[in-house]
Design an enzyme around this catalytic site. Sequence first.
Site, mmCIF file in Angstrom:
data_model
loop_
_atom_site.group_PDB
_atom_site.id
_atom_site.type_symbol
_atom_site.label_atom_id
_atom_site.label_comp_id
_atom_site.label_asym_id
_atom_site.label_seq_id
_atom_site.Cartn_x
_atom_site.Cartn_y
_atom_site.Cartn_z
ATOM 1 C CD GLU A 144 51.322 70.298 63.676
ATOM 2 O OE1 GLU A 144 50.330 71.050 63.637
ATOM 3 O OE2 GLU A 144 52.458 70.668 63.302
ATOM 4 C CE LYS A 193 59.721 71.463 64.695
ATOM 5 N NZ LYS A 193 59.265 71.308 63.291
ATOM 6 C CB SER A 241 67.213 70.981 64.212
ATOM 7 O OG SER A 241 67.194 69.588 64.476
#
Lengths: 404, 264
Positions: free
Chosen positions: A123, A101, A389
């Site tokens: 969010e 991210k 991830s």
Amino acid sequence: MRWKEQIVDFKNYNLPDESGHFGDYGGSFVPETLVPALNELESAFRTAWVDEDFQSEFDHLLKNYSGRPTPLYFADKLSSMLGGAKIYLKREDLGHTGSHKINNTIGQALLAMRMGKKRIIAETGAGQHGLAVATVAAKFGLNAVVYMGREDTLRQSLNVRKMELLGAEVIPVDSGSKTLKDAINEAIRDWVTNVEDSFYMIGSVVGPHPYPLMVRNFQRIIGLEAKKQFEEIESAIPAALVACVGGGSNSIGLFHPFLSTDTEMYGVEGGGKNLELGNHSATLSEGSPGILHGSLSYILQDSNGQISPADSVAPGLDYPGSGPEHSYLKDCGRIQYSSVSDAEALAAFKHLSRTEGIIPAIESSHAIAKVMQIAADYKKSDGIIVCLSGRGDKDFSKEVSDGE
Amino acid sequence: MENRLTALSQNSDMADGTLLVPYMVAGYPTLERSLEAFELFAEEGADLIEIGIPFSDPLADGVVIQEASNRSLNNGTDLDDIFSLVKSLRKVHEVPLVLMGYTNPVYKRGISKFFSECAEAGVDGVIIPDLAPQESEEYLKSARENNISVIFLVAPNTTDERIKLIAELSTEFIYCVSVFGVTGQQINLPEDLKEYLERVKRLSRRKILVGFGINSKESALKLAPYSDGIVIGSAFVKLLSSDDDNSINELRSFFRDIRQSLRK
């Protein structure tokens, strides 16, 4: 064109088009108040993306702040146990904040600063995006407000504490299903209200144009590195790629640079408890086209077009929408989307921890579960890259511990 | 047959007073009670009535309409119910009726099916807050084929160029969102609101309805000089939170008071 496989020349693939469409999908279904903000964002992004100063600053931060390139690790023990292809893990879990991210939030933070916006709205589901937002906000002196479903604040409480330590304001969301979908609704409501001074830092390849384009471009580094690293080790291209899909940012980041190759691609969704509507998050493999959060894509809905709540043991996959580019690539038949159940993901979570000494995020564990199913279908000389991830030290909630 | 909104826009004049446009969520607190509310609006002289189609994720709405929508959905309200409700109203009333709802239920129903059902039931127009003009081609085509108006929204930050584009796509009315934000917020109407409304009116040459945050006779009167019509939603929805006759009576007297104050 929808519903059937299309012949697409991926050598010249250049979507989205100027209005933000991937075939029928994407676009911009938003209240009028957001239109000027999206136009301003698109123009700032297009200018920055071709600006050498922006690119070199982005590269510098990815390298020195976030720790890129992340390793492409040959999971020899896992590979030999499965008795098929050689399995490589793209170690996004080793980057700063513990997931992919950060790639996107660094890019968007640089953009926000260029646009003179000091207040960041975001969010988060699992908290990994929220954590990456809080991190760049701290670094660049921005104010971050992070909306998080009440249920997610409970099952990912460690990330809430980290975000707060970094100075972000975390606002629990009690509307709807109290998960990622509702956090996005609240973030958009905040944005409509504070559009003039706030920047909405969306965490996945979802939402109105230009977000699916922009977030994909910031995440493509995953696939670009993996392609080069694999080439150096194997002097070939991988036979297959596997990644989990919630909104779909780590997967599109890995897949996109390979679209023009012969590599097979598997997007793995949260199969939840079972595949009855309301019990899973398998939007692309079980859903149908519709409009949610500003774009047309596969969604989970009932026969009246009401959005169905999603469910998954993985908060980062627990979302009834999907990226419009994924929707397009599904219809083209270029990527195969399927799901694994909560139980299969939990088994993979444990399996990777025990075989390789790597604790994967429960989201990424879905991709591990899938590769465990398909590895033996490939030749021993084939390579499969799995996007790891995120790391799993956030995942010791009651559900995960009970499943284990 | 002529669209009732066309007739309304041609026959109304700011000199005669300001149009009053009430909104209520269909199926809230029950389907029967919402029908009573719509009948009340018609009987008490509403110029145009907005019938809210409930949606699970109403991202332009504040908490009052979110909760009302949820309650309606929990009652099982669907588009079939709403078209039946419109047909019941149409047996008695000729007031223009506009459906207000989000894009996905329309898309899922089938765009052309939705608009032909609107025409059959006696709907005159639709307002779809998340249907941006650039995505609206297919919707507009079906709407025109069925003689249904599409009322687009503009916001205080909408550029002049875009106001002109929206005016071209609009037939009679444009809906001006009064402030940055969602419906039903307690707001101070901004100082430059007059300038904004005059700008929209001048550039669009359409009748303008103003909504969002208008919750009292006072706020309605403040805006009346600059707009052709006033939309009130959340304030009415709030009054109907109990499914009883007392709430309907309160709603009636509140509505009547505002109605009288907007007449000249």
